[in-house]
Design a protein around this motif. Sequence first.
Motif, PDB file in Angstrom:
ATOM      1  N   VAL A   1       5.539   6.744  -2.114  1.00  0.00           N
ATOM      2  CA  VAL A   1       6.324   5.806  -1.354  1.00  0.00           C
ATOM      3  C   VAL A   1       5.204   4.555  -1.044  1.00  0.00           C
ATOM      4  N   LEU A   2       5.799   3.272  -1.681  1.00  0.00           N
ATOM      5  CA  LEU A   2       4.792   2.105  -1.466  1.00  0.00           C
ATOM      6  C   LEU A   2       5.818   1.336  -0.282  1.00  0.00           C
ATOM      7  N   VAL A   3       4.838   0.527   0.695  1.00  0.00           N
ATOM      8  CA  VAL A   3       5.192  -0.313   1.586  1.00  0.00           C
ATOM      9  C   VAL A   3       4.584  -1.485   1.583  1.00  0.00           C
ATOM     10  N   ALA A   4       5.608  -2.692   1.799  1.00  0.00           N
ATOM     11  CA  ALA A   4       5.060  -4.005   1.769  1.00  0.00           C
ATOM     12  C   ALA A   4       5.085  -4.363   3.499  1.00  0.00           C
TER      13      ALA A   4
ATOM     14  N   ALA B   1       9.496   1.128  -1.745  1.00  0.00           N
ATOM     15  CA  ALA B   1       9.686   1.614  -3.131  1.00  0.00           C
ATOM     16  C   ALA B   1       9.531   3.243  -3.074  1.00  0.00           C
ATOM     17  N   ALA B   2      10.331   3.838  -3.610  1.00  0.00           N
ATOM     18  CA  ALA B   2      10.040   5.358  -3.929  1.00  0.00           C
ATOM     19  C   ALA B   2       9.993   5.603  -5.219  1.00  0.00           C
TER      20      ALA B   2
ATOM     21  N   ALA C   1       3.513  -0.976  -8.279  1.00  0.00           N
ATOM     22  CA  ALA C   1       3.801   0.291  -9.101  1.00  0.00           C
ATOM     23  C   ALA C   1       3.314   0.231 -10.281  1.00  0.00           C
ATOM     24  N   THR C   2       3.479  -1.046 -11.003  1.00  0.00           N
ATOM     25  CA  THR C   2       2.854  -1.363 -12.446  1.00  0.00           C
ATOM     26  C   THR C   2       1.338  -1.157 -12.327  1.00  0.00           C
ATOM     27  N   GLU C   3       0.613  -1.529 -11.374  1.00  0.00           N
ATOM     28  CA  GLU C   3      -0.815  -1.212 -11.383  1.00  0.00           C
ATOM     29  C   GLU C   3      -1.242   0.147 -11.198  1.00  0.00           C
ATOM     30  N   ARG C   4      -0.256   0.870 -10.601  1.00  0.00           N
ATOM     31  CA  ARG C   4      -0.635   2.424 -10.235  1.00  0.00           C
ATOM     32  C   ARG C   4      -0.221   3.316 -11.756  1.00  0.00           C
ATOM     33  N   TRP C   5       1.073   2.998 -12.125  1.00  0.00           N
ATOM     34  CA  TRP C   5       1.782   3.706 -13.013  1.00  0.00           C
ATOM     35  C   TRP C   5       2.064   3.084 -14.253  1.00  0.00           C
ATOM     36  N   ASP C   6       2.254   3.638 -15.466  1.00  0.00           N
ATOM     37  CA  ASP C   6       2.485   2.834 -16.701  1.00  0.00           C
ATOM     38  C   ASP C   6       3.057   4.002 -17.532  1.00  0.00           C
ATOM     39  N   PRO C   7       4.284   3.902 -18.235  1.00  0.00           N
ATOM     40  CA  PRO C   7       5.414   2.655 -17.678  1.00  0.00           C
ATOM     41  C   PRO C   7       5.850   2.820 -16.389  1.00  0.00           C
TER      42      PRO C   7
ATOM     43  N   ARG D   1       0.725  -1.060   0.007  1.00  0.00           N
ATOM     44  CA  ARG D   1       0.006   0.270  -0.065  1.00  0.00           C
ATOM     45  C   ARG D   1       0.905   1.243  -0.022  1.00  0.00           C
ATOM     46  N   GLY D   2       0.318   2.620  -0.097  1.00  0.00           N
ATOM     47  CA  GLY D   2       0.955   3.417  -0.311  1.00  0.00           C
ATOM     48  C   GLY D   2       1.354   3.842   1.573  1.00  0.00           C
ATOM     49  N   ALA D   3       2.572   4.246   1.759  1.00  0.00           N
ATOM     50  CA  ALA D   3       3.161   4.714   2.730  1.00  0.00           C
ATOM     51  C   ALA D   3       2.278   6.033   3.504  1.00  0.00           C
ATOM     52  N   THR D   4       2.426   5.986   4.968  1.00  0.00           N
ATOM     53  CA  THR D   4       2.039   7.278   5.525  1.00  0.00           C
ATOM     54  C   THR D   4       3.392   7.963   5.906  1.00  0.00           C
ATOM     55  N   SER D   5       3.138   9.186   6.202  1.00  0.00           N
ATOM     56  CA  SER D   5       4.387  10.070   6.224  1.00  0.00           C
ATOM     57  C   SER D   5       5.057   9.668   7.473  1.00  0.00           C
TER      58      SER D   5
END
Length: 127
Positions: free
Chosen positions: A33-36, A46-47, A82-88, A4-8
């Motif tokens: 920023v994504l976090v697992a 991931a940033a 990330a691929t689900e959210r942004w392309d490419p 999911r997206g990270a919180t600050s």
Amino acid sequence: MNVRGATSGEYQTVRSIFDVAMLQVPDLPTMEVLVATESDRILGGAAVEVDGGRGDRGELHAIAVRPRRRGQGIGTELVEEATERWDPVVASFDERVRPFYETLEFDISPTGNGRLRGVRSDERLHE
């Protein structure tokens, strides 16, 4: 595991994971920023710098997983999100991590400065 997206409030933990991986990352608050996570523990992050002016292109600046959790598919899940959210999704990286990006079906080419550039487009994966 949840991605999911990270919180600050989670940026410091993500930054420490990047630091252990020896990755230099620009200012996290200017990025997506994504976090697992698993049981509310951050396993990796991931940033991504997003360029909405070019079709929501995502520039992956860093991806890292806690050392003891590497090889368990966590980095793959971060890239999939990330691929689900942004392309490419575009990444610049060292030769040593090329196998990771090849496995994820990035189109890889040299940049001329000793680094590689990978591009993964969701459209290409569904042809």
